[in-house]
Design a protein around this motif. Sequence first.
Motif, PDB file in Angstrom:
ATOM      1  N   MET A  22       0.874  -1.096  -0.143  1.00  0.00           N
ATOM      2  CA  MET A  22      -0.043   0.236   0.109  1.00  0.00           C
ATOM      3  C   MET A  22       0.866   1.258  -0.024  1.00  0.00           C
ATOM      4  SD  MET A  22      -3.468   0.261   2.040  1.00  0.00           S
ATOM      5  CE  MET A  22      -2.849  -0.721   3.743  1.00  0.00           C
ATOM      6  N   LYS A  23       0.723   2.201  -1.031  1.00  0.00           N
ATOM      7  CA  LYS A  23       1.544   3.504  -0.989  1.00  0.00           C
ATOM      8  C   LYS A  23       1.101   4.314   0.185  1.00  0.00           C
ATOM      9  CE  LYS A  23       3.282   3.610  -5.483  1.00  0.00           C
ATOM     10  NZ  LYS A  23       3.682   2.354  -5.551  1.00  0.00           N
ATOM     11  N   GLN A  24       2.127   4.799   0.845  1.00  0.00           N
ATOM     12  CA  GLN A  24       1.911   5.672   2.009  1.00  0.00           C
ATOM     13  C   GLN A  24       1.857   7.299   1.793  1.00  0.00           C
ATOM     14  OE1 GLN A  24       5.099   4.265   5.005  1.00  0.00           O
ATOM     15  NE2 GLN A  24       3.462   2.984   5.459  1.00  0.00           N
ATOM     16  N   ILE A  25       0.823   7.791   2.045  1.00  0.00           N
ATOM     17  CA  ILE A  25       0.620   9.022   1.690  1.00  0.00           C
ATOM     18  C   ILE A  25       0.863   9.821   2.997  1.00  0.00           C
ATOM     19  CG2 ILE A  25      -0.823  10.993   0.735  1.00  0.00           C
ATOM     20  CD1 ILE A  25      -0.017   8.631  -1.239  1.00  0.00           C
ATOM     21  N   GLY A  58      -7.360   2.950  -1.338  1.00  0.00           N
ATOM     22  CA  GLY A  58      -6.213   2.102  -1.180  1.00  0.00           C
ATOM     23  C   GLY A  58      -5.073   2.438  -0.744  1.00  0.00           C
ATOM     24  N   PHE A  59      -4.958   3.692  -0.359  1.00  0.00           N
ATOM     25  CA  PHE A  59      -3.661   4.282   0.190  1.00  0.00           C
ATOM     26  C   PHE A  59      -3.545   4.160   1.747  1.00  0.00           C
ATOM     27  CE2 PHE A  59      -4.553   6.957  -3.302  1.00  0.00           C
ATOM     28  CZ  PHE A  59      -3.513   6.707  -4.414  1.00  0.00           C
ATOM     29  N   GLN A  60      -2.207   4.008   2.202  1.00  0.00           N
ATOM     30  CA  GLN A  60      -2.254   4.253   3.602  1.00  0.00           C
ATOM     31  C   GLN A  60      -1.869   5.685   4.004  1.00  0.00           C
ATOM     32  OE1 GLN A  60       0.971   1.877   5.734  1.00  0.00           O
ATOM     33  NE2 GLN A  60      -0.124   2.228   7.738  1.00  0.00           N
ATOM     34  N   PRO A  61      -2.572   6.402   4.600  1.00  0.00           N
ATOM     35  CA  PRO A  61      -2.434   7.876   5.173  1.00  0.00           C
ATOM     36  C   PRO A  61      -1.751   7.745   6.411  1.00  0.00           C
ATOM     37  CG  PRO A  61      -4.872   7.252   5.457  1.00  0.00           C
ATOM     38  CD  PRO A  61      -4.046   6.024   4.821  1.00  0.00           C
ATOM     39  N   ILE A  62      -0.842   8.687   6.461  1.00  0.00           N
ATOM     40  CA  ILE A  62      -0.012   8.906   7.771  1.00  0.00           C
ATOM     41  C   ILE A  62      -0.293  10.449   8.070  1.00  0.00           C
ATOM     42  CG2 ILE A  62       2.416   9.145   8.611  1.00  0.00           C
ATOM     43  CD1 ILE A  62       2.967   6.722   7.112  1.00  0.00           C
ATOM     44  N   ILE A  63      -0.523  10.660   9.164  1.00  0.00           N
ATOM     45  CA  ILE A  63      -0.973  12.235   9.681  1.00  0.00           C
ATOM     46  C   ILE A  63       0.150  12.894  10.487  1.00  0.00           C
ATOM     47  CG2 ILE A  63      -2.626  13.557  10.906  1.00  0.00           C
ATOM     48  CD1 ILE A  63      -4.654  11.270  10.540  1.00  0.00           C
ATOM     49  N   HIS A  94       9.277   5.929   7.264  1.00  0.00           N
ATOM     50  CA  HIS A  94       8.335   5.335   6.555  1.00  0.00           C
ATOM     51  C   HIS A  94       8.592   5.794   5.062  1.00  0.00           C
ATOM     52  CE1 HIS A  94       5.195   5.023   9.622  1.00  0.00           C
ATOM     53  NE2 HIS A  94       5.687   6.045  10.111  1.00  0.00           N
ATOM     54  N   ASN A  95       8.161   4.815   3.976  1.00  0.00           N
ATOM     55  CA  ASN A  95       8.409   5.187   2.697  1.00  0.00           C
ATOM     56  C   ASN A  95       7.325   6.173   2.258  1.00  0.00           C
ATOM     57  OD1 ASN A  95       9.579   4.851   0.301  1.00  0.00           O
ATOM     58  ND2 ASN A  95       8.970   2.728  -0.176  1.00  0.00           N
ATOM     59  N   ILE A  96       7.480   7.373   2.157  1.00  0.00           N
ATOM     60  CA  ILE A  96       6.316   8.335   1.687  1.00  0.00           C
ATOM     61  C   ILE A  96       6.374   8.382   0.232  1.00  0.00           C
ATOM     62  CG2 ILE A  96       5.385  10.616   1.832  1.00  0.00           C
ATOM     63  CD1 ILE A  96       5.347   9.036   4.699  1.00  0.00           C
TER      64      ILE A  96
END
Length: 337
Positions: free
Chosen positions: A1-4, A25-30, A73-75
């Motif tokens: 999953m792509k991390q945003i 289908g993304f993985q959000p990081i806040i 993280h691999n943003i």
Amino acid sequence: MKQILVTGGAGYIGSHTVVALYEAGFQPIIVDNLSNSKVVVIDRIEQITGQRPIFYQFDLRDGAQLDQLFKRHNIDAVIHFAGLKAVGESVEQPLRYYQCNLEGALSLFHVMAKHACHRLVFSSSASVYGDPVAVPIPETAPLQPTNPYARSKRMIEEFLGDLCVASPEWSVSLLRYFNPVAAHPSGLIGEDPNGPPNNLLPYIAQVGVGRREFVSVFGDDYDTRDGTGVRDYIHVLDLVEAHIKALAFIKHEPGCHIHNVGTGIGYSVLEMIAAFEIASGVAIPYRMESRRAGDVATCFADPSLSKTQLAWEARHDLAAMMRDHWRWQSENPAGYV
Ligand code: NAD
Ligand code: WQD
């Protein structure tokens, strides 16, 4: 999953975007310093999506923490919402606004460059157009921001334009939002202003739940249908969808791209009050007052470039905006508690 990475992801538009990112289908990081939001938003996002977003509480200007985050993280891309947004406050406290908005943006772009993360969607604002020379407003219209907040948006747009000229690996989407309103249909997340709302619909809705007595209508002598100001209100779900489309667009289109995010339709203050009354069944008392300094008569988008390039257009009409705004406000009369 792509991390945003979603800066300001606990805020009004950011929280809705985090929900939409999961759905896409993304993985959000806040990252959010919670200066204008509450941590309970993270629980609400989990309630809606069944997933608990990774959340870091720090200020974007803290480059060391940001650097650690990018190491961990691999943003794949960043959506940059974090910043201060109250126009009147920006006139009173320009230093605070420029410091937060400009230093925050520079800190972010610096760390992104260091980690070779070159994809960015930035929250800009129709306020960069100032008093429009004509409506509907295309992206090519003259830019004449009239307050420190709007100037900070324009300056960041210019930084990003320069960055894309100097380093062709950058892909940047500048989204110029018109007037975001409404809330997620679950009624679990929405806009929760601190103190008296500056914006029209949050104010109307607080009158609707009895938190305020009446709406002050700022001016009835504009050259518009009924003399009150006309704006392009857009459902936050449509706005958020434009970010998902922009992420797809910049994946294949290097450079700096500007798109209006509006419906192309303008409604007056009195039309907004009437539509709210129909959706809520609550009568909204209002009083005519003098014009608010800095306001313009009419502002609405030409959204045709977003339609052709991003394959995006607004789908929610005014009734849907009112219904969803009212659900949020009536189910959370005191906001997030
Ligand atoms: P918001 O205040 O609800 O969200 C912004 C979030 O950023 C908040 O949660 C706040 O705590 C956080 N934040 C602020 N400064 C920060 C910093 N230095 N470091 C980390 N976090 C920080 O605002 P919103 O309505 O969701 O707006 C999001 C973005 O969209 C803003 O950049 C705003 O200028 C822009 N915008 C908003 C509107 C609007 O009417 N809501 C219109 C046009 C553009
Ligand atoms: C809408 C209309 C008011 C409140 C602002 C920012 C802009 C963007 C969106 C961030 C106007 C009238 C309002 C009230 C009223 N934000 N009004 N009584 O001014 O178009 O845009 O928010 O980027 O930068 O400037 O939105 O909701 O404040 O006003 O009569 O209590 O409602 O005069 O005609 P605005 P708004």
